[in-house]
Every structure is written in structure tokens, then in C-alpha cells.
Design a protein around this motif. Structure first.
Motif, PDB file in Angstrom:
ATOM      1  N   ILE A  96     -45.042   6.914  89.387  1.00 45.77           N
ATOM      2  CA  ILE A  96     -44.376   5.667  89.738  1.00 45.77           C
ATOM      3  C   ILE A  96     -43.953   5.750  91.195  1.00 45.77           C
ATOM      4  CG2 ILE A  96     -42.346   4.248  89.250  1.00 45.77           C
ATOM      5  CD1 ILE A  96     -42.665   5.533  86.329  1.00 45.77           C
ATOM      6  N   VAL A  97     -44.253   4.701  91.952  1.00 47.16           N
ATOM      7  CA  VAL A  97     -43.896   4.647  93.370  1.00 47.16           C
ATOM      8  C   VAL A  97     -42.733   3.676  93.530  1.00 47.16           C
ATOM      9  CG1 VAL A  97     -44.706   4.169  95.708  1.00 47.16           C
ATOM     10  CG2 VAL A  97     -46.297   5.100  94.005  1.00 47.16           C
ATOM     11  N   LEU A  98     -41.616   4.198  94.021  1.00 51.71           N
ATOM     12  CA  LEU A  98     -40.411   3.390  94.202  1.00 51.71           C
ATOM     13  C   LEU A  98     -40.135   3.163  95.684  1.00 51.71           C
ATOM     14  CD1 LEU A  98     -38.186   5.255  91.601  1.00 51.71           C
ATOM     15  CD2 LEU A  98     -39.044   2.917  91.383  1.00 51.71           C
ATOM     16  N   ASP A  99     -39.590   1.987  95.982  1.00 50.94           N
ATOM     17  CA  ASP A  99     -39.188   1.670  97.348  1.00 50.94           C
ATOM     18  C   ASP A  99     -38.141   2.664  97.834  1.00 50.94           C
ATOM     19  OD1 ASP A  99     -40.795  -0.588  97.402  1.00 50.94           O
ATOM     20  OD2 ASP A  99     -39.185  -1.951  96.833  1.00 50.94           O
ATOM     21  N   GLY A 100     -38.085   2.863  99.128  1.00 52.32           N
ATOM     22  CA  GLY A 100     -37.109   3.758  99.725  1.00 52.32           C
ATOM     23  C   GLY A 100     -35.820   3.061 100.111  1.00 52.32           C
ATOM     24  N   ALA A 124     -32.503  -0.719  96.487  1.00 44.80           N
ATOM     25  CA  ALA A 124     -32.979  -1.130  95.163  1.00 44.80           C
ATOM     26  C   ALA A 124     -33.819  -0.028  94.516  1.00 44.80           C
ATOM     27  CB  ALA A 124     -33.780  -2.422  95.260  1.00 44.80           C
ATOM     28  N   GLY A 125     -34.662   0.620  95.303  1.00 47.39           N
ATOM     29  CA  GLY A 125     -35.483   1.716  94.780  1.00 47.39           C
ATOM     30  C   GLY A 125     -34.638   2.902  94.362  1.00 47.39           C
ATOM     31  N   ASP A 126     -33.619   3.210  95.152  1.00 46.12           N
ATOM     32  CA  ASP A 126     -32.745   4.327  94.812  1.00 46.12           C
ATOM     33  C   ASP A 126     -31.937   4.023  93.553  1.00 46.12           C
ATOM     34  OD1 ASP A 126     -31.872   6.980  95.517  1.00 46.12           O
ATOM     35  OD2 ASP A 126     -29.947   6.094  96.064  1.00 46.12           O
ATOM     36  N   LYS A 127     -31.480   2.796  93.426  1.00 47.51           N
ATOM     37  CA  LYS A 127     -30.749   2.390  92.223  1.00 47.51           C
ATOM     38  C   LYS A 127     -31.660   2.494  90.988  1.00 47.51           C
ATOM     39  CE  LYS A 127     -28.366  -1.467  90.058  1.00 47.51           C
ATOM     40  NZ  LYS A 127     -28.170  -2.899  90.052  1.00 47.51           N
ATOM     41  N   ALA A 128     -32.895   2.024  91.112  1.00 46.92           N
ATOM     42  CA  ALA A 128     -33.843   2.109  89.994  1.00 46.92           C
ATOM     43  C   ALA A 128     -34.106   3.563  89.622  1.00 46.92           C
ATOM     44  CB  ALA A 128     -35.148   1.401  90.354  1.00 46.92           C
ATOM     45  N   ARG A 129     -34.251   4.434  90.615  1.00 47.78           N
ATOM     46  CA  ARG A 129     -34.475   5.855  90.351  1.00 47.78           C
ATOM     47  C   ARG A 129     -33.330   6.437  89.538  1.00 47.78           C
ATOM     48  NH1 ARG A 129     -31.958  10.061  91.963  1.00 47.78           N
ATOM     49  NH2 ARG A 129     -30.918   8.965  93.658  1.00 47.78           N
ATOM     50  N   LYS A 130     -32.116   6.181  89.983  1.00 49.67           N
ATOM     51  CA  LYS A 130     -30.946   6.700  89.277  1.00 49.67           C
ATOM     52  C   LYS A 130     -30.885   6.171  87.842  1.00 49.67           C
ATOM     53  CE  LYS A 130     -28.179   7.207  93.453  1.00 49.67           C
ATOM     54  NZ  LYS A 130     -27.075   6.660  94.251  1.00 49.67           N
ATOM     55  N   ASN A 131     -31.130   4.875  87.691  1.00 51.53           N
ATOM     56  CA  ASN A 131     -31.106   4.271  86.359  1.00 51.53           C
ATOM     57  C   ASN A 131     -32.176   4.871  85.452  1.00 51.53           C
ATOM     58  OD1 ASN A 131     -29.028   2.600  87.187  1.00 51.53           O
ATOM     59  ND2 ASN A 131     -30.347   0.825  87.520  1.00 51.53           N
ATOM     60  N   LEU A 132     -33.378   5.055  85.990  1.00 50.75           N
ATOM     61  CA  LEU A 132     -34.471   5.605  85.188  1.00 50.75           C
ATOM     62  C   LEU A 132     -34.220   7.062  84.828  1.00 50.75           C
ATOM     63  CD1 LEU A 132     -37.510   3.943  86.954  1.00 50.75           C
ATOM     64  CD2 LEU A 132     -36.730   3.537  84.606  1.00 50.75           C
ATOM     65  N   GLN A 133     -33.731   7.844  85.780  1.00 53.09           N
ATOM     66  CA  GLN A 133     -33.439   9.244  85.474  1.00 53.09           C
ATOM     67  C   GLN A 133     -32.365   9.351  84.397  1.00 53.09           C
ATOM     68  OE1 GLN A 133     -32.913  10.677  89.587  1.00 53.09           O
ATOM     69  NE2 GLN A 133     -34.561  12.117  89.150  1.00 53.09           N
ATOM     70  N   SER A 134     -31.383   8.493  84.446  1.00 49.77           N
ATOM     71  CA  SER A 134     -30.324   8.496  83.443  1.00 49.77           C
ATOM     72  C   SER A 134     -30.867   8.059  82.083  1.00 49.77           C
ATOM     73  CB  SER A 134     -29.186   7.575  83.879  1.00 49.77           C
ATOM     74  OG  SER A 134     -28.213   7.478  82.865  1.00 49.77           O
ATOM     75  N   ALA A 175     -39.319   0.365  79.052  1.00 49.61           N
ATOM     76  CA  ALA A 175     -39.933  -0.096  77.805  1.00 49.61           C
ATOM     77  C   ALA A 175     -41.177   0.690  77.415  1.00 49.61           C
ATOM     78  CB  ALA A 175     -40.279  -1.579  77.923  1.00 49.61           C
ATOM     79  N   THR A 176     -41.894   1.248  78.394  1.00 51.40           N
ATOM     80  CA  THR A 176     -43.215   1.802  78.074  1.00 51.40           C
ATOM     81  C   THR A 176     -43.424   3.270  78.404  1.00 51.40           C
ATOM     82  OG1 THR A 176     -44.135   1.178  80.234  1.00 51.40           O
ATOM     83  CG2 THR A 176     -44.278  -0.461  78.455  1.00 51.40           C
ATOM     84  N   TYR A 177     -42.625   3.842  79.283  1.00 50.73           N
ATOM     85  CA  TYR A 177     -42.925   5.182  79.814  1.00 50.73           C
ATOM     86  C   TYR A 177     -43.001   6.249  78.733  1.00 50.73           C
ATOM     87  CZ  TYR A 177     -42.993   9.181  82.904  1.00 50.73           C
ATOM     88  OH  TYR A 177     -43.357  10.333  83.538  1.00 50.73           O
ATOM     89  N   GLY A 207     -33.478  10.581  80.832  1.00 51.23           N
ATOM     90  CA  GLY A 207     -32.803  11.845  80.565  1.00 51.23           C
ATOM     91  C   GLY A 207     -32.083  11.834  79.231  1.00 51.23           C
ATOM     92  N   GLN A 208     -31.512  10.700  78.865  1.00 51.33           N
ATOM     93  CA  GLN A 208     -30.841  10.581  77.575  1.00 51.33           C
ATOM     94  C   GLN A 208     -31.818  10.720  76.413  1.00 51.33           C
ATOM     95  OE1 GLN A 208     -28.559   6.945  77.592  1.00 51.33           O
ATOM     96  NE2 GLN A 208     -27.290   7.615  79.287  1.00 51.33           N
ATOM     97  N   LYS A 209     -33.098  10.468  76.698  1.00 56.58           N
ATOM     98  CA  LYS A 209     -34.140  10.609  75.677  1.00 56.58           C
ATOM     99  C   LYS A 209     -34.870  11.950  75.805  1.00 56.58           C
ATOM    100  CE  LYS A 209     -35.173   5.769  75.019  1.00 56.58           C
ATOM    101  NZ  LYS A 209     -36.200   5.130  74.219  1.00 56.58           N
ATOM    102  N   ASN A 210     -34.355  12.822  76.674  1.00 56.92           N
ATOM    103  CA  ASN A 210     -34.974  14.130  76.948  1.00 56.92           C
ATOM    104  C   ASN A 210     -36.409  13.995  77.454  1.00 56.92           C
ATOM    105  OD1 ASN A 210     -32.721  15.728  76.269  1.00 56.92           O
ATOM    106  ND2 ASN A 210     -33.194  15.432  74.100  1.00 56.92           N
ATOM    107  N   ILE A 211     -36.636  12.986  78.293  1.00 61.78           N
ATOM    108  CA  ILE A 211     -37.938  12.765  78.912  1.00 61.78           C
ATOM    109  C   ILE A 211     -37.823  13.140  80.379  1.00 61.78           C
ATOM    110  CG2 ILE A 211     -39.677  11.051  79.511  1.00 61.78           C
ATOM    111  CD1 ILE A 211     -38.706   9.455  77.034  1.00 61.78           C
ATOM    112  N   THR A 212     -38.684  14.034  80.827  1.00 55.51           N
ATOM    113  CA  THR A 212     -38.659  14.502  82.209  1.00 55.51           C
ATOM    114  C   THR A 212     -39.056  13.371  83.160  1.00 55.51           C
ATOM    115  OG1 THR A 212     -39.266  16.696  81.454  1.00 55.51           O
ATOM    116  CG2 THR A 212     -39.563  16.243  83.788  1.00 55.51           C
ATOM    117  N   PHE A 213     -38.284  13.209  84.231  1.00 56.43           N
ATOM    118  CA  PHE A 213     -38.574  12.203  85.261  1.00 56.43           C
ATOM    119  C   PHE A 213     -38.109  12.781  86.594  1.00 56.43           C
ATOM    120  CE2 PHE A 213     -37.978   8.030  87.414  1.00 56.43           C
ATOM    121  CZ  PHE A 213     -39.252   7.527  87.200  1.00 56.43           C
ATOM    122  N   GLU A 214     -38.975  13.624  87.170  1.00 56.92           N
ATOM    123  CA  GLU A 214     -38.627  14.365  88.380  1.00 56.92           C
ATOM    124  C   GLU A 214     -39.355  13.839  89.604  1.00 56.92           C
ATOM    125  OE1 GLU A 214     -38.765  18.671  88.091  1.00 56.92           O
ATOM    126  OE2 GLU A 214     -38.905  18.467  85.912  1.00 56.92           O
ATOM    127  N   ALA A 215     -38.669  13.921  90.737  1.00 52.81           N
ATOM    128  CA  ALA A 215     -39.254  13.525  92.020  1.00 52.81           C
ATOM    129  C   ALA A 215     -40.480  14.369  92.315  1.00 52.81           C
ATOM    130  CB  ALA A 215     -38.235  13.681  93.137  1.00 52.81           C
TER     131      ALA A 215
END
Length: 81
Positions: free
Chosen positions: A33-37, A40-50, A20-22, A53-61
Motif C-alpha cells: 500500500i502506498v500512502l501519501d507523505g 492525511a497519509g500519516d493519519k491513515a498509517r496510524k489508524n491502519l497500524q492500530s 475492509a479487505t486487507y 494490530g488489534q487483529k494481530n495482522i502485521t502492517f510494517e513500513a
């Protein structure tokens, strides 16, 4: 230097907040952003990157987010005592 630690609840709550805000808040200030290892954290990472990414916003590890070591959660970094 000044930083803030903001707690938004669980991993799914953080994911929803970031979605909503990034796009807007990342233009105003540096955000890491600090995600759990765990799963659930991995699922959130994948969801956020997707999603971002669809908005052409960089979200890299190790740039826009970091993940706790595999199998660990953030609560281990900030013990209650």
C-alpha cells in the motif's frame, strides 16, 4: 511481471478499503500500500497500524506499506501526461 495500480479515491477511502479487505486479500497475493507523505497519509498509517494490530495482522513500513516522502502526495509520482 504483472502489477496493477488501483485508485480508490482519497486517503480516507483507501484506509476504509484496506480495513475492509486487507485481512483476506493479503492471504491471496502480495500487497504493498502506498500512502501519501502528508498529514492525511500519516493519519491513515496510524489508524491502519492500530486497527490491524488489534487483529494481530502485521502492517510494517517498507514491507506491507510505503509512504511517499514527507509532505508529498502520490499524484506527484504519476503525472497526468
Amino acid at each position: 511481471r504483472y502489477s496493477e495500480f488501483l485508485d480508490f479515491g482519497g486517503t480516507s477511502d483507501l484506509e476504509a478499503f484496506v480495513k475492509a479487505t486487507y485481512e483476506y486479500s493479503s492471504k491471496e497475493r502480495p500487497i504493498v500500500i502506498v500512502l501519501d507523505g502528508d498529514d492525511a497519509g500519516d493519519k491513515a498509517r496510524k489508524n491502519l497500524q492500530s486497527f490491524l494490530g488489534q487483529k494481530n495482522i502485521t502492517f510494517e513500513a517498507n514491507k506491507q506499506f510505503v509512504m511517499i516522502s514527507q509532505g508529498f502526495t502520490i499524484e506527484g509520482l504519476f503525472p497526468h501526461a
